[in-house]
Design a protein around this motif. Structure first.
Motif, PDB file in Angstrom:
ATOM      1  N   THR A 110       0.854  -1.184   0.000  1.00  0.00           N
ATOM      2  CA  THR A 110       0.000   0.000   0.000  1.00  0.00           C
ATOM      3  C   THR A 110       0.892   1.236   0.000  1.00  0.00           C
ATOM      4  OG1 THR A 110      -1.808  -1.111   1.159  1.00  0.00           O
ATOM      5  CG2 THR A 110      -1.763   1.300   1.246  1.00  0.00           C
ATOM      6  N   LEU A 111       0.774   2.041  -1.049  1.00  0.00           N
ATOM      7  CA  LEU A 111       1.564   3.258  -1.205  1.00  0.00           C
ATOM      8  C   LEU A 111       0.628   4.462  -1.120  1.00  0.00           C
ATOM      9  CD1 LEU A 111       3.793   2.058  -4.197  1.00  0.00           C
ATOM     10  CD2 LEU A 111       4.147   1.684  -1.739  1.00  0.00           C
ATOM     11  N   GLN A 112       1.183   5.650  -1.148  1.00  0.00           N
ATOM     12  CA  GLN A 112       0.314   6.815  -1.082  1.00  0.00           C
ATOM     13  C   GLN A 112       0.953   8.036  -1.735  1.00  0.00           C
ATOM     14  OE1 GLN A 112       0.403   6.565   3.348  1.00  0.00           O
ATOM     15  NE2 GLN A 112       0.684   8.777   3.275  1.00  0.00           N
ATOM     16  N   LEU A 113       0.093   8.863  -2.277  1.00  0.00           N
ATOM     17  CA  LEU A 113       0.442  10.186  -2.777  1.00  0.00           C
ATOM     18  C   LEU A 113      -0.186  11.190  -1.824  1.00  0.00           C
ATOM     19  CD1 LEU A 113      -0.297   9.518  -6.547  1.00  0.00           C
ATOM     20  CD2 LEU A 113       1.959  10.004  -5.600  1.00  0.00           C
ATOM     21  N   THR A 114       0.661  11.962  -1.146  1.00  0.00           N
ATOM     22  CA  THR A 114       0.192  12.841  -0.081  1.00  0.00           C
ATOM     23  C   THR A 114       0.734  14.246  -0.260  1.00  0.00           C
ATOM     24  OG1 THR A 114       0.100  11.002   1.493  1.00  0.00           O
ATOM     25  CG2 THR A 114       0.205  13.218   2.423  1.00  0.00           C
ATOM     26  N   ASN A 115      -0.112  15.229  -0.008  1.00  0.00           N
ATOM     27  CA  ASN A 115       0.306  16.630   0.037  1.00  0.00           C
ATOM     28  C   ASN A 115      -0.173  17.193   1.366  1.00  0.00           C
ATOM     29  OD1 ASN A 115       0.616  19.425  -0.194  1.00  0.00           O
ATOM     30  ND2 ASN A 115       0.212  19.420  -2.395  1.00  0.00           N
TER      31      ASN A 115
ATOM     32  N   PHE B 216      -2.964   3.864  -2.641  1.00  0.00           N
ATOM     33  CA  PHE B 216      -3.197   2.935  -3.750  1.00  0.00           C
ATOM     34  C   PHE B 216      -2.405   1.661  -3.497  1.00  0.00           C
ATOM     35  CE2 PHE B 216       0.362   5.618  -4.912  1.00  0.00           C
ATOM     36  CZ  PHE B 216       1.253   4.807  -5.610  1.00  0.00           C
ATOM     37  N   ASP B 217      -2.945   0.552  -3.969  1.00  0.00           N
ATOM     38  CA  ASP B 217      -2.330  -0.754  -3.768  1.00  0.00           C
ATOM     39  C   ASP B 217      -1.695  -1.233  -5.063  1.00  0.00           C
ATOM     40  OD1 ASP B 217      -3.179  -1.214  -1.041  1.00  0.00           O
ATOM     41  OD2 ASP B 217      -5.198  -1.461  -1.834  1.00  0.00           O
ATOM     42  N   VAL B 218      -0.504  -1.810  -4.931  1.00  0.00           N
ATOM     43  CA  VAL B 218       0.189  -2.385  -6.078  1.00  0.00           C
ATOM     44  C   VAL B 218       0.669  -3.780  -5.708  1.00  0.00           C
ATOM     45  CG1 VAL B 218       0.951  -0.152  -6.999  1.00  0.00           C
ATOM     46  CG2 VAL B 218       2.432  -1.408  -5.406  1.00  0.00           C
ATOM     47  N   ALA B 219       0.814  -4.621  -6.719  1.00  0.00           N
ATOM     48  CA  ALA B 219       1.407  -5.940  -6.550  1.00  0.00           C
ATOM     49  C   ALA B 219       2.797  -5.924  -7.168  1.00  0.00           C
ATOM     50  CB  ALA B 219       0.538  -7.015  -7.218  1.00  0.00           C
TER      51      ALA B 219
ATOM     52  N   ALA C  66       5.321  -2.390 -11.337  1.00  0.00           N
ATOM     53  CA  ALA C  66       4.311  -2.867 -10.393  1.00  0.00           C
ATOM     54  C   ALA C  66       2.993  -3.022 -11.139  1.00  0.00           C
ATOM     55  CB  ALA C  66       4.159  -1.903  -9.222  1.00  0.00           C
ATOM     56  N   THR C  67       2.078  -3.742 -10.526  1.00  0.00           N
ATOM     57  CA  THR C  67       0.731  -3.886 -11.055  1.00  0.00           C
ATOM     58  C   THR C  67      -0.226  -3.114 -10.161  1.00  0.00           C
ATOM     59  OG1 THR C  67       1.226  -6.082 -11.953  1.00  0.00           O
ATOM     60  CG2 THR C  67      -1.087  -5.504 -11.693  1.00  0.00           C
ATOM     61  N   LEU C  68      -0.909  -2.133 -10.742  1.00  0.00           N
ATOM     62  CA  LEU C  68      -1.829  -1.290  -9.990  1.00  0.00           C
ATOM     63  C   LEU C  68      -3.135  -2.049  -9.756  1.00  0.00           C
ATOM     64  CD1 LEU C  68      -2.396   1.550  -8.827  1.00  0.00           C
ATOM     65  CD2 LEU C  68      -3.223   2.203 -11.102  1.00  0.00           C
ATOM     66  N   LEU C  69      -3.562  -2.108  -8.470  1.00  0.00           N
ATOM     67  CA  LEU C  69      -4.726  -2.910  -8.102  1.00  0.00           C
ATOM     68  C   LEU C  69      -5.929  -2.072  -7.698  1.00  0.00           C
ATOM     69  CD1 LEU C  69      -2.875  -5.521  -5.844  1.00  0.00           C
ATOM     70  CD2 LEU C  69      -3.473  -5.772  -8.269  1.00  0.00           C
ATOM     71  N   SER C  70      -5.729  -1.060  -6.858  1.00  0.00           N
ATOM     72  CA  SER C  70      -6.885  -0.362  -6.298  1.00  0.00           C
ATOM     73  C   SER C  70      -6.489   0.993  -5.737  1.00  0.00           C
ATOM     74  CB  SER C  70      -7.543  -1.204  -5.199  1.00  0.00           C
ATOM     75  OG  SER C  70      -6.620  -1.498  -4.176  1.00  0.00           O
ATOM     76  N   PHE C  71      -7.523   1.790  -5.405  1.00  0.00           N
ATOM     77  CA  PHE C  71      -7.345   3.152  -4.903  1.00  0.00           C
ATOM     78  C   PHE C  71      -8.175   3.329  -3.634  1.00  0.00           C
ATOM     79  CE2 PHE C  71      -7.461   3.160  -9.548  1.00  0.00           C
ATOM     80  CZ  PHE C  71      -6.241   3.706  -9.874  1.00  0.00           C
ATOM     81  N   PHE C  72      -7.704   4.226  -2.758  1.00  0.00           N
ATOM     82  CA  PHE C  72      -8.461   4.583  -1.560  1.00  0.00           C
ATOM     83  C   PHE C  72      -8.158   6.046  -1.225  1.00  0.00           C
ATOM     84  CE2 PHE C  72      -9.219   5.015   2.982  1.00  0.00           C
ATOM     85  CZ  PHE C  72     -10.426   4.340   3.150  1.00  0.00           C
ATOM     86  N   PRO C  73      -8.975   6.981  -1.723  1.00  0.00           N
ATOM     87  CA  PRO C  73      -8.746   8.401  -1.411  1.00  0.00           C
ATOM     88  C   PRO C  73      -9.241   8.747  -0.017  1.00  0.00           C
ATOM     89  CG  PRO C  73     -10.627   8.145  -2.883  1.00  0.00           C
ATOM     90  CD  PRO C  73     -10.069   6.778  -2.690  1.00  0.00           C
TER      91      PRO C  73
END
Length: 388
Positions: free
Chosen positions: A236-241, A371-374, A265-272
């Motif tokens: 689980t990664l994140q883009l944060t400001n 966002f989640d990546v594999a 990586a393979t992009l799986l899902s998002f969680f804003p």
């Protein structure tokens, strides 16, 4: 209200017709023109029309011989019965009123070997008081909160180490799961899972809010393990400001964050995640600027490919799982963009006269694009960010 039996449901026939025609129920906020998602609960046009016809016709009962068997609802877990449940050892007292500082509780796993987690669910004891929760995996070699007490609740302000007080909220530890109102548990396919190294602790980061009644909470996390090591590991990664100021009265204030993937990586899902002034949120792929033809050698602006666009709803903070996971090459740039409504037209706005900054409390704001990546199963989060 319960809709388990016909007699319970019939009085709400008109409300059901209105809610489904307006598409406020079932809740789903993604723009259907952007991407398709495997967890989209939206009704079809035919289903909406059928409900409207039923309501208009007086909400008649069907033939009792066609009725399905009574639904048996799980008492607690949405996932199948967990293989292991880890609970915060000590209850956290929650006052009736006032701001509540982020509360932490460190829970040792006592794992003598690494475990692959295919399903995980956070289950607060007091859902009405939980603004959100993040459960982190703290491996045994992590220095994060190493001087903090184990098995008892604490806040950053109670820590004696100044560096730990300042860094309590910021960590490079992997996220096991994020919980917020409306969110769903993690359930990964057999080919992927999250990883908890041997000797790790789980760090519960809890954001509680007072609602007029003093109580206490002991949140649990339920885990189901993979039967064998999968070929891919989920991160689980994140883009944060966290550097923004939303002016008073601003109806459509824009904040963005960008990041570049150091490895494929393979992009799986998002969680804003935003707070009460959250209005819209989107994720985009950023393409490299293209050279213009001509003698000046100038560059055109970057191009953006939308991946998700949602009309944000604080009380339904949902994850959006791509129906078809997307392969991203090393060097791919991602952008998250949030819009905030700090005007009087926002019915949830605590104070349209206030300039709003990043902060822990609900009347502050956040801009986090999880966002989640594999990735390859042998890559941990630290190694994933090593650029080659």
């Amino acid at each position: 209200m319960a809709f388990e039996q016909f007699e319970q449901t019939k009085p709400f026939a008109d409300a059901i017709r209105t809610a489904t025609q307006q598409k406020s129920m079932p809740p789903w906020f993604a723009d259907p023109a952007i991407s398709t998602f495997s967890n989209d609960p939206s009704l079809s046009a035919k289903e909406i029309a059928t409900l409207a016809e039923w309501a208009t016709g007086g909400a008649p009962a069907g033939d009792v011989r066609d009725a399905p068997a009574p639904r048996v609802w799980a008492e607690s877990w949405t996932i199948p019965q967990p293989d292991l449940v880890l609970e915060m050892p000590q209850p956290v007292p929650i006052p009736a009123v006032g701001d509540i500082e982020y509360t932490y509780e460190i829970v040792p796993t006592h794992f003598i070997e690494g475990r692959w987690v295919q399903m995980a669910e956070v289950l607060p004891a007091r859902r009405a008081n939980v603004h959100h929760a993040v459960v982190y995996v703290r491996p045994p070699d992590s220095p994060w909160l190493r001087h903090a007490p184990v098995g008892v609740p604490f806040t950053a302000s109670t820590l004696t180490d100044p560096a730990e007080r300042a860094g309590a909220m910021w960590t490079d530890s992997d996220v096991l799961l994020v919980y917020a109102p409306g969110s769903s548990p993690d359930m990964w396919p057999a080919t992927m899972a999250k990883y908890i190294p041997a000797g790790s602790d789980l760090v519960f980061q809890m954001h509680y809010t007072a609602n007029g009644t003093a109580t206490s909470d002991r949140t649990r996390v339920g885990l189901r393990f993979s039967k064998q090591a999968p070929p891919q590991r989920v991160l689980t990664l994140q883009l944060t400001n966290d550097h923004f100021v939303i002016p008073p009265g601003a109806p459509d204030y824009r904040v963005e964050a960008r990041g570049t993937l150091p490895n494929e990586a393979t992009l799986l899902s998002f969680f804003p995640h935003m707070h009460l002034r959250g209005k819209r949120f989107e994720y985009n792929l950023v393409s490299e600027p293209q050279r213009k033809s001509g003698d000046n050698g100038g560059e055109s602006s970057a191009r953006f490919q939308p991946l998700l666009r949602v009309n944000y709803h604080f009380h339904w903070q949902m994850s959006y799982r791509l129906a078809t996971p997307l392969h991203l090459a090393a060097g791919t740039e991602l952008q998250a963009v949030a819009w905030f409504d700090n005007s009087r037209n926002n019915p949830h706005n605590p104070d349209p006269e206030a300039a709003v900054r990043w902060g822990e409390q609900t009347y502050d704001e956040m801009m986090v694009g999880f966002f989640d990546v594999a990735v390859d199963a042998h890559l941990n989060k630290k190694d994933f960010f090593v650029r080659h």
